[in-house]
Enzyme design. Structure first.
Site, PDB file in Angstrom:
ATOM      1  N   ASP A   1       0.812  -1.218   0.000  1.00 52.03           N
ATOM      2  CA  ASP A   1       0.000   0.000   0.000  1.00 52.03           C
ATOM      3  C   ASP A   1       0.845   1.267   0.000  1.00 52.03           C
ATOM      4  O   ASP A   1       2.008   1.259   0.416  1.00 52.03           O
ATOM      5  CB  ASP A   1      -0.864   0.063   1.271  1.00 52.03           C
ATOM      6  CG  ASP A   1      -2.012  -0.926   1.241  1.00 52.03           C
ATOM      7  OD1 ASP A   1      -2.018  -1.806   0.363  1.00 52.03           O
ATOM      8  OD2 ASP A   1      -2.890  -0.812   2.111  1.00 52.03           O
ATOM      9  N   ASP A   2       0.209   2.360  -0.403  1.00 50.87           N
ATOM     10  CA  ASP A   2       0.681   3.744  -0.200  1.00 50.87           C
ATOM     11  C   ASP A   2       1.752   4.210  -1.193  1.00 50.87           C
ATOM     12  O   ASP A   2       2.172   5.348  -1.151  1.00 50.87           O
ATOM     13  CB  ASP A   2       1.230   3.973   1.225  1.00 50.87           C
ATOM     14  CG  ASP A   2       0.186   3.799   2.304  1.00 50.87           C
ATOM     15  OD1 ASP A   2      -0.994   3.633   1.943  1.00 50.87           O
ATOM     16  OD2 ASP A   2       0.539   3.831   3.484  1.00 50.87           O
TER      17      ASP A   2
ATOM     18  N   HIS B   1      -5.163   9.506   0.221  1.00 46.34           N
ATOM     19  CA  HIS B   1      -5.207   8.798   1.504  1.00 46.34           C
ATOM     20  C   HIS B   1      -6.075   9.466   2.570  1.00 46.34           C
ATOM     21  O   HIS B   1      -5.670   9.610   3.727  1.00 46.34           O
ATOM     22  CB  HIS B   1      -3.782   8.610   2.045  1.00 46.34           C
ATOM     23  CG  HIS B   1      -3.596   7.343   2.843  1.00 46.34           C
ATOM     24  ND1 HIS B   1      -3.851   7.270   4.190  1.00 46.34           N
ATOM     25  CD2 HIS B   1      -3.200   6.107   2.485  1.00 46.34           C
ATOM     26  CE1 HIS B   1      -3.591   6.047   4.622  1.00 46.34           C
ATOM     27  NE2 HIS B   1      -3.202   5.320   3.605  1.00 46.34           N
TER      28      HIS B   1
ATOM     29  N   HIS C   1       3.693  -2.352   3.133  1.00 50.50           N
ATOM     30  CA  HIS C   1       3.790  -0.988   2.598  1.00 50.50           C
ATOM     31  C   HIS C   1       5.113  -0.814   1.873  1.00 50.50           C
ATOM     32  O   HIS C   1       6.172  -0.996   2.493  1.00 50.50           O
ATOM     33  CB  HIS C   1       3.677   0.027   3.734  1.00 50.50           C
ATOM     34  CG  HIS C   1       2.342  -0.003   4.429  1.00 50.50           C
ATOM     35  ND1 HIS C   1       2.054  -0.897   5.422  1.00 50.50           N
ATOM     36  CD2 HIS C   1       1.221   0.736   4.244  1.00 50.50           C
ATOM     37  CE1 HIS C   1       0.801  -0.703   5.830  1.00 50.50           C
ATOM     38  NE2 HIS C   1       0.273   0.275   5.140  1.00 50.50           N
TER      39      HIS C   1
ATOM     40  N   HIS D   1      -6.050   2.983  -4.053  1.00 50.97           N
ATOM     41  CA  HIS D   1      -5.919   3.308  -2.620  1.00 50.97           C
ATOM     42  C   HIS D   1      -6.266   4.786  -2.404  1.00 50.97           C
ATOM     43  O   HIS D   1      -5.813   5.393  -1.443  1.00 50.97           O
ATOM     44  CB  HIS D   1      -4.496   2.990  -2.158  1.00 50.97           C
ATOM     45  CG  HIS D   1      -4.327   2.875  -0.655  1.00 50.97           C
ATOM     46  ND1 HIS D   1      -5.227   2.226   0.155  1.00 50.97           N
ATOM     47  CD2 HIS D   1      -3.351   3.323   0.175  1.00 50.97           C
ATOM     48  CE1 HIS D   1      -4.810   2.281   1.411  1.00 50.97           C
ATOM     49  NE2 HIS D   1      -3.677   2.948   1.458  1.00 50.97           N
TER      50      HIS D   1
HETATM   51 NI    NI Z   1      -2.566   3.312   3.265  1.00 49.68          NI
END
Ligand code: NI
Length: 558
Positions: free
Chosen positions: A366-367, A420, A506, A416
């Site tokens: 993620d991210d 955020h 991540h 995603h």
């Molecule tokens: Ni995230």
């Protein structure tokens, strides 16, 4: 809750004003003067200052340290208590030093990676700030006991995290006390379990908490580990149970707090603790009145509504197809060829894997993309492993070539959001905007929209499910890699993953990327294959408004 937050905020203000008003007492070598704190664009000289000052609490002083470096990209600001007792001071200094060491290691690592990426590629990447902050509060104190809360926040990129740790000391001996020391026996765990379960279930049913009942039940099972952060307050007759981020709810909630009347546990506290809290008489009068609602808990039927929500009529076609590198077709092909992504004969194909026959897991990141992601893609390619990336639009915009490469090399790309946010706080149109902005970029790059969503912080509710029009991909294994920046720890947690797991990680943390080779070796050693999320569920199609946490129907590992 509100009052407590306010108090924490006030404590922060007090400490910040101390930090800005004080004269540094032990400046770092030649660079501790207050004047150096104002950043000039070319300077990367660290600015370090520390101070000791009075606090609003009697016989408690504030020790403070501030460091600013890397042109302001790295910042440490900590305050911790100093008391009349050496043993207490040594303990508070030691736990604070661990935090400072973590900051210095993290800041140096992130800055080095950033500079390296820039030098090697000549390209811009998203720059990460490294901000570590700590202040403290005193939640209860008399001449025999004192309760300190260390309030910490860490920001190392797209996402920040905050948590509170409580410490209890015997002021006469200086000894640190554990929570069980406050209670007459272990029965308090059962009581806390019942009380907090009921309170949290109510919040879930009112959609005040992004969670579900299974999550609440797991996080409130009567174990010492689940109830290791409890604050007893002298001033308002309540006690506060703090659950770690993700313990009972989505990460967007941060630490979840439940405030309850002290009288509900008064009969289980040791008499001297009752005395400190001033609850002796109340306890005798009102007993344990708070727990008789237990029965109502099981009967309430407050099931978080995502199962069975298959109202696809108006969403048909949006989300039931799963584009992967192997289903390339349609209007995006021209762009794909621009990026060289049309290579269907890739050696990296995982098409031969059938998760109905072979044990599988899905590794997800993620991210990103971040300046660590290309290195991660190298590792995955070297080991012939396919993963799923839940990307942020703001990052895709800066590192579009990395995203094109992900797709080219057989990985799957999920949404995603753009930047955020907590989607549960947003109107429907803004939720859709968050997804559309990212999707627009992705379509330009790979010719396909993202097939599913992972909501930031794992935060969703019925409205997010409906507004997104996408399946939601949750996870079943969380190695807490955002918190424990240690490749060995992260690898050890992921190696335990059961078959069918969706593993959260991540690609904005170097330690996570460093953990990947060991993870691949260990899981492959157990006969487990790595596949994309859609592959994990094949031949089942993922449906909009459903939440997927794992694939439960897979063959066991050999
Ligand atoms: Ni995230």
């Amino acid at each position: 809750m509100e009052r407590i937050r306010l108090r924490v905020a006030l404590a922060a203000i007090v400490i910040v004003s101390i930090l800005t008003a004080c004269v540094p007492i032990e400046p770092g070598a030649g660079n501790g003067e207050a004047a150096t704190r104002s950043q000039t664009s070319s300077s990367s000289e660290p600015s370090i200052s520390s101070s000791l000052d009075t606090s609003k609490y009697e016989n408690v002083w504030v020790k403070a340290i501030e460091e600013v470096e890397n042109d302001g990209r790295s910042l440490l600001r900590v305050a911790y208590p100093f008391t009349e007792h050496e043993e207490i001071n040594a303990r508070m200094e030691a736990v604070t030093q661990v935090f400072i060491d973590e900051y210095r290691r993290t800041a140096a690592e992130i800055e080095a990676s950033y500079q390296e990426y820039k030098a090697e590629t000549g390209r811009e990447a998203a720059t990460f700030v490294t901000h570590f902050r700590q202040h403290f509060d005193v939640s209860a104190a008399d001449e025999s006991l004192i309760f300190f809360d260390l309030v910490r926040s860490i920001n190392t990129g797209g996402t920040g995290n905050a948590y509170v740790v409580g410490y209890i000391f015997d002021r006469r001996s200086g000894a640190e006390l554990a929570l069980p020391d406050l209670f007459v026996d272990e029965s308090y765990l059962e009581r806390l379990s019942v009380l907090t379960r009921e309170a949290l279930a109510q919040r879930v049913s009112k959609e005040e908490l992004a969670s579900d009942l299974d999550w609440v039940e797991d996080g409130t099972a009567p174990t010492a580990a689940n109830f290791d952060n409890i604050l007893l307050r002298t001033d308002d007759g309540t006690f506060l149970v703090r659950f770690d981020k993700y313990q009972v709810a989505a990460g967007v909630e941060g630490d979840v707090e439940v405030a309850l009347p002290l009288v509900d546990i008064a009969d289980l506290l040791k008499p001297e603790v009752r005395e400190l809290l001033g609850i002796e008489r109340e306890a005798e009068q009102s007993g344990t009145g708070g727990i008789e609602t237990d029965a109502g808990y099981a009967e309430a039927g407050m099931v978080f509504a995502f199962d069975g929500a298959r109202n696809l009529a108006n969403l048909a076609g949006l989300s039931t197809a799963f584009p992967t590198a192997h289903s390339l077709a349609g209007p995006g092909v021209g762009l794909l060829q621009m990026f060289g992504a049309g290579r269907q004969d890739s050696l990296l194909s995982d098409e031969s894997v059938n998760c109905q026959e072979v044990a599988c897991v899905a590794l997800t990141f993620d991210d990103g993309p971040s300046f660590y992601t290309d290195g991660l893609l190298d590792i995955l390619r070297e080991h012939d492993v396919r993963a799923t990336f839940f990307v942020l639009g703001t990052q895709v915009r800066i590192q579009s070539e990395t995203v094109a490469r992900m797709f080219r090399e057989g990985h799957q790309i999920g949404n995603h959001t753009w930047d955020h946010p907590n989607l549960t706080n947003m109107p429907d149109e803004q939720i859709q905007e968050q997804l559309r902005l990212t999707d627009d970029l992705i379509v330009q790059l790979i010719g396909e929209p993202t097939p599913f969503l992972r909501p930031p912080y794992g935060a969703y509710n019925d409205r997010v499910l409906a507004a997104s029009g996408l399946p939601i991909i949750f996870w079943s294994v969380d190695p807490l890699d955002w918190r424990d920046r240690d490749a060995a720890i992260v690898a050890a947690r992921i190696m335990e993953a059961p078959v069918g797991a969706i593993i959260l990680a991540h690609d904005i943390h170097k330690s996570t990327v460093d953990a990947v080779p060991a993870i691949i070796d260990a899981l492959r050693g157990r006969g487990i294959a790595f596949v994309t999320v859609s592959k994990l569920f094949e031949p089942e199609e993922l449906h909009a408004q459903n939440v997927y946490k794992r694939q439960p129907d897979l063959p066991a590992e050999q």
